[in-house]
Design an enzyme around this catalytic site. Structure first.
Site, PDB file in Angstrom:
ATOM      1  N   LYS A 191      -6.054  -1.782  -2.396  1.00 40.96           N
ATOM      2  CA  LYS A 191      -5.229  -1.045  -1.348  1.00 40.96           C
ATOM      3  C   LYS A 191      -5.799  -0.566  -0.009  1.00 40.96           C
ATOM      4  O   LYS A 191      -5.568  -0.672   1.110  1.00 40.96           O
ATOM      5  CB  LYS A 191      -4.418   0.194  -1.776  1.00 40.96           C
ATOM      6  CG  LYS A 191      -3.186  -0.252  -2.739  1.00 40.96           C
ATOM      7  CD  LYS A 191      -2.735   0.788  -3.515  1.00 40.96           C
ATOM      8  CE  LYS A 191      -1.626   0.646  -4.655  1.00 40.96           C
ATOM      9  NZ  LYS A 191      -1.424   2.009  -5.477  1.00 40.96           N
ATOM     10  N   VAL A 214       0.844  -1.289  -0.031  1.00 39.25           N
ATOM     11  CA  VAL A 214       0.028   0.079   0.088  1.00 39.25           C
ATOM     12  C   VAL A 214       0.781   1.184   0.016  1.00 39.25           C
ATOM     13  O   VAL A 214       1.772   1.281   0.897  1.00 39.25           O
ATOM     14  CB  VAL A 214      -0.865   0.217   1.100  1.00 39.25           C
ATOM     15  CG1 VAL A 214      -1.783   1.271   1.349  1.00 39.25           C
ATOM     16  CG2 VAL A 214      -1.817  -1.217   1.296  1.00 39.25           C
ATOM     17  N   GLY A 229       3.490   2.171  -1.546  1.00 47.23           N
ATOM     18  CA  GLY A 229       4.811   2.200  -2.038  1.00 47.23           C
ATOM     19  C   GLY A 229       5.858   2.409  -0.856  1.00 47.23           C
ATOM     20  O   GLY A 229       5.885   1.667  -0.155  1.00 47.23           O
ATOM     21  N   GLY A 261       7.645   3.144  -7.334  1.00 48.61           N
ATOM     22  CA  GLY A 261       9.206   3.099  -8.299  1.00 48.61           C
ATOM     23  C   GLY A 261      10.058   2.034  -7.535  1.00 48.61           C
ATOM     24  O   GLY A 261       9.492   1.572  -6.482  1.00 48.61           O
ATOM     25  N   GLY A 305       5.392   7.109 -19.710  1.00 47.84           N
ATOM     26  CA  GLY A 305       5.291   5.796 -18.748  1.00 47.84           C
ATOM     27  C   GLY A 305       4.752   5.814 -17.394  1.00 47.84           C
ATOM     28  O   GLY A 305       4.835   5.022 -16.493  1.00 47.84           O
ATOM     29  N   GLU A 321       0.057   2.773 -17.680  1.00 50.85           N
ATOM     30  CA  GLU A 321      -0.001   1.787 -18.385  1.00 50.85           C
ATOM     31  C   GLU A 321      -0.632   1.788 -19.583  1.00 50.85           C
ATOM     32  O   GLU A 321      -1.814   2.823 -19.830  1.00 50.85           O
ATOM     33  CB  GLU A 321      -0.635   0.380 -17.621  1.00 50.85           C
ATOM     34  CG  GLU A 321      -0.266   0.261 -16.309  1.00 50.85           C
ATOM     35  CD  GLU A 321       1.115  -0.521 -16.075  1.00 50.85           C
ATOM     36  OE1 GLU A 321       1.427  -1.193 -17.268  1.00 50.85           O
ATOM     37  OE2 GLU A 321       1.941  -0.607 -15.189  1.00 50.85           O
TER      38      GLU A 321
HETATM   39  N1  NAP Z   1       6.202  -0.992  -9.472  1.00 49.54           N
HETATM   40  C1  NAP Z   1       5.749  -0.597  -8.189  1.00 49.54           C
HETATM   41  O1  NAP Z   1       6.296   0.638  -8.140  1.00 49.54           O
HETATM   42  C2  NAP Z   1       4.927  -1.044  -7.306  1.00 49.54           C
HETATM   43  C3  NAP Z   1       4.802  -0.662  -6.107  1.00 49.54           C
HETATM   44  C4  NAP Z   1       4.198  -1.140  -5.042  1.00 49.54           C
HETATM   45  C5  NAP Z   1       3.757  -2.382  -5.059  1.00 49.54           C
HETATM   46  N2  NAP Z   1       4.143  -3.065  -6.304  1.00 49.54           N
HETATM   47  C6  NAP Z   1       3.599  -4.338  -6.321  1.00 49.54           C
HETATM   48  O2  NAP Z   1       4.750  -5.282  -6.639  1.00 49.54           O
HETATM   49  C7  NAP Z   1       4.629  -6.247  -7.420  1.00 49.54           C
HETATM   50  C8  NAP Z   1       5.604  -6.375  -8.562  1.00 49.54           C
HETATM   51  O3  NAP Z   1       5.584  -5.130  -9.287  1.00 49.54           O
HETATM   52  P1  NAP Z   1       6.707  -4.750 -10.378  1.00 49.54           P
HETATM   53  O4  NAP Z   1       6.292  -3.607 -10.850  1.00 49.54           O
HETATM   54  O5  NAP Z   1       8.093  -5.165  -9.760  1.00 49.54           O
HETATM   55  O6  NAP Z   1       6.428  -6.149 -11.597  1.00 49.54           O
HETATM   56  P2  NAP Z   1       7.375  -6.500 -12.758  1.00 49.54           P
HETATM   57  O7  NAP Z   1       8.468  -5.421 -12.919  1.00 49.54           O
HETATM   58  O8  NAP Z   1       6.467  -7.156 -13.765  1.00 49.54           O
HETATM   59  O9  NAP Z   1       8.275  -7.599 -11.909  1.00 49.54           O
HETATM   60  C9  NAP Z   1       7.647  -8.863 -11.790  1.00 49.54           C
HETATM   61  C10 NAP Z   1       8.799  -9.897 -11.522  1.00 49.54           C
HETATM   62  O10 NAP Z   1       8.113 -11.187 -11.295  1.00 49.54           O
HETATM   63  C11 NAP Z   1       8.604 -12.029 -12.121  1.00 49.54           C
HETATM   64  N3  NAP Z   1       7.472 -12.940 -12.495  1.00 49.54           N
HETATM   65  C12 NAP Z   1       5.967 -12.704 -12.800  1.00 49.54           C
HETATM   66  N4  NAP Z   1       5.417 -13.638 -12.881  1.00 49.54           N
HETATM   67  C13 NAP Z   1       6.152 -14.859 -12.730  1.00 49.54           C
HETATM   68  C14 NAP Z   1       5.943 -16.291 -12.906  1.00 49.54           C
HETATM   69  N5  NAP Z   1       4.851 -16.959 -13.167  1.00 49.54           N
HETATM   70  N6  NAP Z   1       7.071 -16.967 -12.464  1.00 49.54           N
HETATM   71  C15 NAP Z   1       8.386 -16.435 -12.216  1.00 49.54           C
HETATM   72  N7  NAP Z   1       8.638 -15.157 -12.238  1.00 49.54           N
HETATM   73  C16 NAP Z   1       7.584 -14.470 -12.545  1.00 49.54           C
HETATM   74  C17 NAP Z   1       9.030 -11.597 -13.494  1.00 49.54           C
HETATM   75  O11 NAP Z   1       9.972 -12.221 -14.308  1.00 49.54           O
HETATM   76  P3  NAP Z   1      10.605 -11.650 -15.503  1.00 49.54           P
HETATM   77  O12 NAP Z   1      11.401 -10.521 -15.269  1.00 49.54           O
HETATM   78  O13 NAP Z   1      11.289 -12.651 -16.225  1.00 49.54           O
HETATM   79  O14 NAP Z   1       9.451 -11.332 -16.583  1.00 49.54           O
HETATM   80  C18 NAP Z   1       9.569  -9.939 -12.738  1.00 49.54           C
HETATM   81  O15 NAP Z   1      10.890 -10.197 -12.549  1.00 49.54           O
HETATM   82  C19 NAP Z   1       3.291  -6.182  -7.678  1.00 49.54           C
HETATM   83  O16 NAP Z   1       2.447  -7.068  -6.937  1.00 49.54           O
HETATM   84  C20 NAP Z   1       2.780  -4.729  -7.766  1.00 49.54           C
HETATM   85  O17 NAP Z   1       1.684  -4.630  -7.551  1.00 49.54           O
HETATM   86  C21 NAP Z   1       4.688  -2.782  -7.249  1.00 49.54           C
END
Ligand code: NAP
Length: 416
Positions: free
Chosen positions: A194, A121, A123, A291, A176, A179
């Site tokens: 959240k 929640v 970040g 981030g 960016g 999405e």
């Molecule tokens: N981005 C943000 O700022 C942020 C903030 C707060 C919370 N979150 C939460 O954090 C989580 C991740 O977000 P993110 O932005 O880091 O996503 P992301 O960049 O897409 O990263 C996801 C990672 O998980 C791996 N992955 C996904 N599905 C998989 C599977 N079935 N088997 C093996 N590996 C798998 C991917 O592998 P590959 O690299 O090989 O594709 C990638 O390394 C989400 O739940 C999101 O809601 C994100």
């Protein structure tokens, strides 16, 4: 090793000295699960990567598993496997938590290990730890948050630059900040996940996703924002949780707040959470809600916290797993901003006022705008009334000849 995982890894690597010096614990990242090992990942060592979850989940040397896959499956299955193998889990994944928290927590308790979720929640903002470790003396009556950066960026730009929703959305996509498919953000679903977590923790009772009302920003017009501005109001997509006695309401929708409200000044992709508590009073935390490094900071904080607990801490949910609908209030009270297109003829205002009165709605002010169109926009601000009364009134006004309700936006007054 996506956005969040690589951020957490880099913090653990680059700040290892200070973390060990301050906390007396040394952390080693032993492996990272990915889908595609050949993807370019900058300074992340390739030898850490695996595509076999068992390399991590069944490794007896591993104490803590951090999950950043996103979504329900396979995240849920992997988390359960880690917990059943005696590993504490840290997750940034709001979707798996909002859908499966009771099951995951039960499994953690049964195995005597922890499950922590600061990054899920807002970040990098330490709101969950604040709720757990700093607010024990309080009854929290209200939690309100700007907890989706994309929608706050869009609404801020619409307000500051007078642009339309679709113009700003395309710009946000090109840099960016939104999405390619922005549905989860702009329809309010991301904020609803959240809010389900935030209000469950703040109110010590499970607030399942199915009881969180959500409405997005896709219908917000630049005219409404401009008229609101003239009235001293700022439009935000707010996640609002309230608890009064045993009644809980949890809702996400576009909301006007007075310019003097602390959340009105939160612009761009910044997140903020506001709490109203009986002993402390008001508290606002703001910062980066997403981030790689900001979210990584929250993850590492959980890892350090988890490793220093002699016994895991769990949520103090007081209600049952099968929460009854009776706890949840869908007929909440609010003030409303109603914009109506009305034909410019005698008796129209009297008819609208009659509908409001018949539904227990009292008008606080009214503004009629000039327009070149056959109809004229008329904007009403109401006093506090009930949601279901307002819904009924809108339906009845819409059925009056030549009238249409172009917007209905809730107004969160400072006093509520
Ligand atoms: N981005 C943000 O700022 C942020 C903030 C707060 C919370 N979150 C939460 O954090 C989580 C991740 O977000 P993110 O932005 O880091 O996503 P992301 O960049 O897409 O990263 C996801 C990672 O998980 C791996 N992955 C996904 N599905 C998989 C599977 N079935 N088997 C093996 N590996 C798998 C991917 O592998 P590959 O690299 O090989 O594709 C990638 O390394 C989400 O739940 C999101 O809601 C994100």
């Amino acid at each position: 090793m996506g956005n969040v995982g690589s951020g957490a890894y880099r913090i653990l690597r680059d700040n290892a000295d200070i973390i060990t010096h301050r906390e007396g614990v040394k952390y080693t990242v032993t492996g990272a699960l990915v889908r595609d090992k050949s993807k370019s990942r900058g300074d992340i060592p390739n030898e850490l990567l695996t595509t076999d979850p068992n390399d991590i989940l069944n490794d007896p040397e591993v104490d803590i598993v951090a999950e950043f896959l996103g979504g329900v499956e396979p995240a849920r299955t992997y988390i359960l496997q880690a917990l059943n193998n005696g590993k504490t889990v840290v997750t940034a994944n709001k979707v798996v938590l909002a859908n499966c928290w009771p099951e995951l927590e039960e499994c953690a308790r049964a195995n005597g290990v922890g499950i922590y979720c600061e990054a899920s929640v807002a970040g990098g903002i330490p709101i969950i730890r604040t709720l757990y470790t700093a607010m024990q003396a309080n009854r929290i009556t209200k939690v309100m948050g700007i907890i989706n950066g994309t929608t706050n960026y869009i609404l801020s730009a619409m307000s500051q630059q007078g642009k339309s929703y679709s113009e700003v959305l395309s710009e946000a996509q090109s840099i960016g900040l939104a999405e390619p498919d922005p549905t989860l953000d702009v329809e309010g679903l991301d904020a609803a996940y959240k809010l389900s977590l935030l209000s469950s923790i703040a109110f010590h009772g499970k607030v399942p996703m199915k009881y969180v009302y959500h409405e997005g920003i896709t219908k917000v017009s630049k005219q409404d924002i401009a008229v609101g501005k003239e009235m001293g109001l700022t439009l935000k997509l707010l996640a609002i949780g309230k608890k009064e006695n045993d009644r809980i309401e949890a809702r996400v929708h576009p909301t006007f707040i007075p310019n003097s409200h602390p959340l009105a000044a939160i612009n761009g992709a910044t997140n903020a959470v506001y709490l109203d508590c009986d002993a402390l009073g008001e508290l606002v935390l703001s910062g980066q809600g997403a981030g790689s490094l900001p979210t990584g900071s929250a993850v590492v904080s959980d890892i350090v916290y988890a490793s220093k607990q002699s016994t895991p801490t769990y949520n103090t949910f007081k209600n049952d797993d099968n929460v009854s609908e009776n706890c949840f209030n869908f007929n909440w009270e609010s003030e409303y901003f109603i914009s109506i297109m009305a034909p410019d003829r005698p008796g129209v205002m009297a008819a609208v006022a009659g509908v409001f009165a018949a539904n227990n709605i009292s008008i606080a002010s009214m503004v009629q705008k000039r327009s070149g169109e056959p109809g004229v926009p008329v904007i009403f601000l109401t006093h506090i009334c009930h949601e279901l009364d307002m819904k009924r009134a809108i339906e009845q006004i819409g059925s009056l000849e030549g009238l249409s309700v172009s917007s209905c936006i809730r107004v969160e007054a400072l006093s509520k």
